[in-house]
Design a protein around this motif. Structure first.
Motif, PDB file in Angstrom:
ATOM      1  N   LEU A  52       3.748   7.341  13.923  1.00  0.00           N
ATOM      2  CA  LEU A  52       3.238   6.349  13.103  1.00  0.00           C
ATOM      3  C   LEU A  52       1.784   4.801  13.532  1.00  0.00           C
ATOM      4  O   LEU A  52       1.000   4.960  13.261  1.00  0.00           O
ATOM      5  CB  LEU A  52       3.933   5.406  12.108  1.00  0.00           C
ATOM      6  CG  LEU A  52       4.582   6.612  11.495  1.00  0.00           C
ATOM      7  CD1 LEU A  52       5.500   5.751  10.852  1.00  0.00           C
ATOM      8  CD2 LEU A  52       3.846   7.279  10.210  1.00  0.00           C
ATOM      9  N   ASP A  53       2.684   4.200  14.525  1.00  0.00           N
ATOM     10  CA  ASP A  53       2.054   3.399  15.670  1.00  0.00           C
ATOM     11  C   ASP A  53       0.409   3.471  16.301  1.00  0.00           C
ATOM     12  O   ASP A  53       0.810   2.972  18.208  1.00  0.00           O
ATOM     13  CB  ASP A  53       3.074   2.478  16.424  1.00  0.00           C
ATOM     14  CG  ASP A  53       2.815   0.700  16.807  1.00  0.00           C
ATOM     15  OD1 ASP A  53       1.494  -0.113  16.594  1.00  0.00           O
ATOM     16  OD2 ASP A  53       3.838   0.282  17.346  1.00  0.00           O
ATOM     17  N   ALA A  57      -4.377   3.211  12.747  1.00  0.00           N
ATOM     18  CA  ALA A  57      -3.195   3.360  11.603  1.00  0.00           C
ATOM     19  C   ALA A  57      -3.242   1.869  10.714  1.00  0.00           C
ATOM     20  O   ALA A  57      -2.715   1.390  11.354  1.00  0.00           O
ATOM     21  CB  ALA A  57      -1.776   3.994  11.840  1.00  0.00           C
ATOM     22  N   SER A  58      -2.695   1.954   9.283  1.00  0.00           N
ATOM     23  CA  SER A  58      -2.742   1.127   9.075  1.00  0.00           C
ATOM     24  C   SER A  58      -1.763   0.897   8.172  1.00  0.00           C
ATOM     25  O   SER A  58      -1.314   1.820   7.046  1.00  0.00           O
ATOM     26  CB  SER A  58      -3.952   0.693   7.545  1.00  0.00           C
ATOM     27  OG  SER A  58      -3.513  -0.091   6.553  1.00  0.00           O
ATOM     28  N   ILE A  59      -0.413   0.676   8.216  1.00  0.00           N
ATOM     29  CA  ILE A  59       1.085   0.690   7.321  1.00  0.00           C
ATOM     30  C   ILE A  59       1.542  -0.763   6.627  1.00  0.00           C
ATOM     31  O   ILE A  59       1.365  -1.902   7.095  1.00  0.00           O
ATOM     32  CB  ILE A  59       2.000   0.924   7.793  1.00  0.00           C
ATOM     33  CG1 ILE A  59       2.131   2.236   8.914  1.00  0.00           C
ATOM     34  CG2 ILE A  59       3.549   1.309   7.245  1.00  0.00           C
ATOM     35  CD1 ILE A  59       2.683   2.856  10.074  1.00  0.00           C
TER      36      ILE A  59
END
Length: 188
Positions: A52-53, A57-59
């Motif tokens: 995910l990192d 990427a945008s969390i």
């Protein structure tokens, strides 16, 4: 010097937890020229996953944590002890703000750890594990400023931690040491 900004990360998500109360006590103990802010979004941060990192990427929860950490001059980590160690939510926050390794938001910044538990050891194991994790992540841990608050049921009962003068003085010293460490880094 400009204001010192200290980000407070609390390892208990429970609104009425003693550790949350200690974090609130720390915020109210901030000396002039310092601002302590409790990060409110740890429950929304997903478990660290390198898949995910990735660049681009945008969390949102991670972006908010990293932005707050990036703007911090120092960190105060407040932890209970779950099964003899650091709670997953706090360890996860350390993992996210430590990346990329060596250049994460915690790297080189002063860090103090406060722990609390109803047990007689004051969550000392969690305190030690938090110090270890954040130190490996690159934080400059103030080992002389660690605080482990034991026997919280006896010490506080149904009162807020800020109503115990001895604990307020201990927390205030940790906060003052942390703020002083930010000034030392700026002047170095």
């Amino acid at each position: 010097m400009s204001q010192s900004n200290v980000l407070v990360l609390v390892g208990s998500l429970r609104a009425g937890s003693v550790n949350r109360q200690l974090a609130e006590t720390a915020v109210s103990a901030a000396p002039e020229g310092a601002a302590l802010t409790i990060f409110e979004g740890l429950a929304d941060v997903p478990f660290y996953n390198e898949d995910l990192d990735v660049e681009g990427a945008s969390i949102p929860a991670v972006d908010a944590l990293r932005a707050a950490a990036g703007n911090a001059d120092a960190f105060l980590l407040v932890t209970p002890e779950y099964n003899g160690t650091i709670p997953a939510v706090l360890k996860n926050a350390i993992d996210w703000i430590s990346r990329p390794y060596g250049a994460g938001a915690v790297s080189g910044k002063p860090v103090a750890v406060i722990s609390a538990s109803p047990s007689g050891n004051g969550a000392k194991w969690a305190n030690d594990d938090t110090v270890k994790a954040v130190g490996i992540a690159g934080g400059n841990v103030l080992s002389d400023s660690a605080l482990a608050v034991a026997s919280t049921f006896d010490k506080f009962g149904t009162s807020h931690a800020r109503e115990n003068a001895e604990v307020v003085a201990q927390v205030s010293k940790v906060v003052a040491d942390l703020v002083d460490a930010t000034k030392t880094l700026v002047n170095a």
